[in-house]
Design a protein around this motif. Sequence first.
Motif, mmCIF file in Angstrom:
data_model
loop_
_atom_site.group_PDB
_atom_site.id
_atom_site.type_symbol
_atom_site.label_atom_id
_atom_site.label_comp_id
_atom_site.label_asym_id
_atom_site.label_seq_id
_atom_site.Cartn_x
_atom_site.Cartn_y
_atom_site.Cartn_z
ATOM 1 N N ARG A 90 6.753 0.043 -0.313
ATOM 2 C CA ARG A 90 6.423 1.314 0.327
ATOM 3 C C ARG A 90 5.726 2.296 -0.604
ATOM 4 O O ARG A 90 5.117 3.253 -0.135
ATOM 5 C CB ARG A 90 7.702 1.956 0.900
ATOM 6 C CG ARG A 90 8.226 1.214 2.107
ATOM 7 C CD ARG A 90 9.514 1.804 2.616
ATOM 8 N NE ARG A 90 10.078 0.961 3.669
ATOM 9 C CZ ARG A 90 11.345 1.033 4.078
ATOM 10 N NH1 ARG A 90 12.166 1.929 3.529
ATOM 11 N NH2 ARG A 90 11.784 0.226 5.026
ATOM 12 N N ALA A 91 5.809 2.075 -1.899
ATOM 13 C CA ALA A 91 5.171 3.000 -2.839
ATOM 14 C C ALA A 91 3.650 2.829 -2.852
ATOM 15 O O ALA A 91 2.937 3.699 -3.340
ATOM 16 C CB ALA A 91 5.731 2.798 -4.242
ATOM 17 N N GLY A 92 3.146 1.739 -2.321
ATOM 18 C CA GLY A 92 1.711 1.482 -2.334
ATOM 19 C C GLY A 92 1.018 2.000 -1.081
ATOM 20 O O GLY A 92 1.540 2.849 -0.354
ATOM 21 N N VAL A 93 -0.168 1.466 -0.840
ATOM 22 C CA VAL A 93 -0.995 1.913 0.290
ATOM 23 C C VAL A 93 -0.922 0.917 1.448
ATOM 24 O O VAL A 93 -1.784 0.933 2.322
ATOM 25 C CB VAL A 93 -2.463 2.091 -0.162
ATOM 26 C CG1 VAL A 93 -2.562 3.181 -1.203
ATOM 27 C CG2 VAL A 93 -3.034 0.772 -0.684
ATOM 28 N N TYR A 94 0.115 0.096 1.451
ATOM 29 C CA TYR A 94 0.162 -0.997 2.417
ATOM 30 C C TYR A 94 0.242 -0.503 3.854
ATOM 31 O O TYR A 94 -0.411 -1.054 4.750
ATOM 32 C CB TYR A 94 1.335 -1.923 2.095
ATOM 33 C CG TYR A 94 1.234 -2.544 0.728
ATOM 34 C CD1 TYR A 94 0.241 -3.486 0.451
ATOM 35 C CD2 TYR A 94 2.098 -2.176 -0.302
ATOM 36 C CE1 TYR A 94 0.130 -4.055 -0.806
ATOM 37 C CE2 TYR A 94 1.984 -2.731 -1.562
ATOM 38 C CZ TYR A 94 0.999 -3.668 -1.810
ATOM 39 O OH TYR A 94 0.873 -4.211 -3.058
ATOM 40 N N ALA A 95 1.037 0.540 4.099
ATOM 41 C CA ALA A 95 1.141 1.053 5.468
ATOM 42 C C ALA A 95 -0.217 1.548 5.956
ATOM 43 O O ALA A 95 -0.609 1.304 7.101
ATOM 44 C CB ALA A 95 2.176 2.175 5.532
ATOM 45 N N PHE A 96 -0.966 2.230 5.092
ATOM 46 C CA PHE A 96 -2.267 2.754 5.498
ATOM 47 C C PHE A 96 -3.282 1.635 5.714
ATOM 48 O O PHE A 96 -4.172 1.750 6.553
ATOM 49 C CB PHE A 96 -2.764 3.756 4.460
ATOM 50 C CG PHE A 96 -1.903 4.975 4.363
ATOM 51 C CD1 PHE A 96 -1.761 5.837 5.443
ATOM 52 C CD2 PHE A 96 -1.193 5.262 3.216
ATOM 53 C CE1 PHE A 96 -0.947 6.959 5.373
ATOM 54 C CE2 PHE A 96 -0.381 6.372 3.131
ATOM 55 C CZ PHE A 96 -0.255 7.219 4.216
ATOM 56 N N ARG A 97 -3.139 0.552 4.967
ATOM 57 C CA ARG A 97 -4.021 -0.593 5.202
ATOM 58 C C ARG A 97 -3.760 -1.196 6.579
ATOM 59 O O ARG A 97 -4.692 -1.571 7.293
ATOM 60 C CB ARG A 97 -3.810 -1.640 4.105
ATOM 61 C CG ARG A 97 -4.353 -1.228 2.740
ATOM 62 C CD ARG A 97 -4.019 -2.255 1.674
ATOM 63 N NE ARG A 97 -4.532 -3.589 2.034
ATOM 64 C CZ ARG A 97 -4.190 -4.701 1.396
ATOM 65 N NH1 ARG A 97 -3.317 -4.643 0.383
ATOM 66 N NH2 ARG A 97 -4.685 -5.856 1.764
ATOM 67 N N LEU A 98 -2.486 -1.273 6.968
ATOM 68 C CA LEU A 98 -2.154 -1.764 8.308
ATOM 69 C C LEU A 98 -2.707 -0.830 9.385
ATOM 70 O O LEU A 98 -3.274 -1.292 10.389
ATOM 71 C CB LEU A 98 -0.633 -1.887 8.461
ATOM 72 C CG LEU A 98 0.019 -3.133 7.884
ATOM 73 C CD1 LEU A 98 1.533 -2.948 7.802
ATOM 74 C CD2 LEU A 98 -0.305 -4.366 8.741
ATOM 75 N N VAL A 99 -2.554 0.467 9.176
ATOM 76 C CA VAL A 99 -3.047 1.432 10.151
ATOM 77 C C VAL A 99 -4.568 1.343 10.273
ATOM 78 O O VAL A 99 -5.123 1.372 11.375
ATOM 79 C CB VAL A 99 -2.600 2.862 9.764
ATOM 80 C CG1 VAL A 99 -3.272 3.900 10.663
ATOM 81 C CG2 VAL A 99 -1.086 2.986 9.875
ATOM 82 N N ALA A 100 -5.249 1.219 9.133
ATOM 83 C CA ALA A 100 -6.705 1.119 9.157
ATOM 84 C C ALA A 100 -7.161 -0.128 9.903
ATOM 85 O O ALA A 100 -8.139 -0.094 10.665
ATOM 86 C CB ALA A 100 -7.246 1.124 7.725
ATOM 87 N N ARG A 101 -6.449 -1.243 9.691
ATOM 88 C CA ARG A 101 -6.824 -2.478 10.396
ATOM 89 C C ARG A 101 -6.591 -2.345 11.891
ATOM 90 O O ARG A 101 -7.413 -2.798 12.700
ATOM 91 C CB ARG A 101 -6.019 -3.659 9.852
ATOM 92 C CG ARG A 101 -6.364 -4.990 10.519
ATOM 93 C CD ARG A 101 -7.798 -5.385 10.221
ATOM 94 N NE ARG A 101 -8.203 -6.563 10.974
ATOM 95 C CZ ARG A 101 -8.783 -6.524 12.172
ATOM 96 N NH1 ARG A 101 -8.992 -5.347 12.779
ATOM 97 N NH2 ARG A 101 -9.134 -7.631 12.771
ATOM 98 N N MET A 102 -5.497 -1.687 12.284
ATOM 99 C CA MET A 102 -5.242 -1.473 13.707
ATOM 100 C C MET A 102 -6.310 -0.565 14.308
ATOM 101 O O MET A 102 -6.763 -0.784 15.438
ATOM 102 C CB MET A 102 -3.852 -0.872 13.896
ATOM 103 C CG MET A 102 -3.469 -0.625 15.357
ATOM 104 S SD MET A 102 -3.359 -2.160 16.337
ATOM 105 C CE MET A 102 -1.745 -2.749 15.772
ATOM 106 N N TYR A 103 -6.731 0.435 13.560
ATOM 107 C CA TYR A 103 -7.769 1.343 14.046
ATOM 108 C C TYR A 103 -9.060 0.582 14.343
ATOM 109 O O TYR A 103 -9.719 0.806 15.365
ATOM 110 C CB TYR A 103 -8.006 2.438 13.006
ATOM 111 C CG TYR A 103 -9.100 3.415 13.358
ATOM 112 C CD1 TYR A 103 -9.055 4.144 14.544
ATOM 113 C CD2 TYR A 103 -10.171 3.625 12.494
ATOM 114 C CE1 TYR A 103 -10.052 5.053 14.862
ATOM 115 C CE2 TYR A 103 -11.165 4.532 12.810
ATOM 116 C CZ TYR A 103 -11.105 5.240 13.993
ATOM 117 O OH TYR A 103 -12.099 6.133 14.308
ATOM 118 N N GLN A 104 -9.432 -0.336 13.456
ATOM 119 C CA GLN A 104 -10.625 -1.154 13.683
ATOM 120 C C GLN A 104 -10.492 -1.961 14.973
ATOM 121 O O GLN A 104 -11.436 -2.047 15.774
ATOM 122 C CB GLN A 104 -10.860 -2.095 12.501
ATOM 123 C CG GLN A 104 -11.227 -1.399 11.210
ATOM 124 C CD GLN A 104 -11.290 -2.373 10.041
ATOM 125 O OE1 GLN A 104 -11.051 -3.581 10.193
ATOM 126 N NE2 GLN A 104 -11.602 -1.850 8.861
#
Length: 346
Positions: A90-104
């Motif tokens: 959770r300390a990384g950017v993993y959640a935002f990477r998932l959100v960005a992929r869903m946005y695409q």
Amino acid sequence: MIRLATFQDNEDLLTLTASNPMQGAISLRIDRKPDFFRILQVRGESITFLLEKDKKVVGSFSASKSHVYIQGQLTPLYYLSDLKVDAGYRAGVYAFRLVARMYQYLQSKDADLLFCTAAHGNSLVQPLFNGRAAIPKFTSLGQFQVFQLLPSGKSVSGIHPDIRYEPLEQPLCNLFNEFYRGYQLGKIIQANNDTTALVAYENTEPVAALTLLDTLPMKQNVVVGLQPHLRAVVALSNTLFTYLPLYRLPEIGQVVRNLYVNNFYYKPSQEKALLALIQVARNIAFTKQYHFLSIGLHEKDPLLKHFRGLPKFEFKSYGYITSLKKNTQLIQAVRNGIPFEDYSLV
């Protein structure tokens, strides 16, 4: 690596889901045994992205498409859920990477309205609502009250002159759907002869109805923690149940057996008829040994005040909505009305 989930990922997703409990006054571990995807299929056309790190599934994010009523018109809506990242990442950017992929993905589907819910105190998902990873900032729709009504061993005879059990056929579906048209985000339901409805009649007219759903085959809430005052309440109740017509409350380590009101309808000024059906449902919950009869209502719902005197636990949940196409008028229309959410599928 982020990729689409398949049924071969079922066990890994079940493990990830179970390892991320919801914290609160009652802390819950959410299990989705035996099939992680089943509740998603019930919600509608669904997709799940998962995040792998060193060949281990460490994150997930799902979206389910349905149609709801907004200003009385059928409107496509995507419900976002299952945004989970393993505690060690959770300390990384993993959640935002998932959100960005869903946005695409959502952009590729020409999606517009996105909706999600968050339990009170769930701070882990707040960055999503604040407009990170390109998704526009979410608008709060306010609070939903989720009532966990205590089952009742009280006889239900005489509380309403004419209550019947009926299959959920099209004429009854039409009543439900016309009722939900009055909400914002009101659901659309289909006839199903395998579903039994409780219907209250006056003369030959159905004035109120509800259907019940046991979600244990799709999801299981396991108690992993209780605040001290709730632990005392549970201990006292479970001591008294030997002498009083009570059913044992769930203790730490036990699955919460919920029976949900997943559809309801009443004619104007017929709230008492619906409450009579609620009492019948509480008695069904008692007879079949459920811990609670559950229903969620928005804070603006006029029905809310009729539940104040019923014995229950209360939980807070919040709704959030955004428009990928920046349709502010549609968002405002939802905010101005009374939002609806079926908490049996949350």
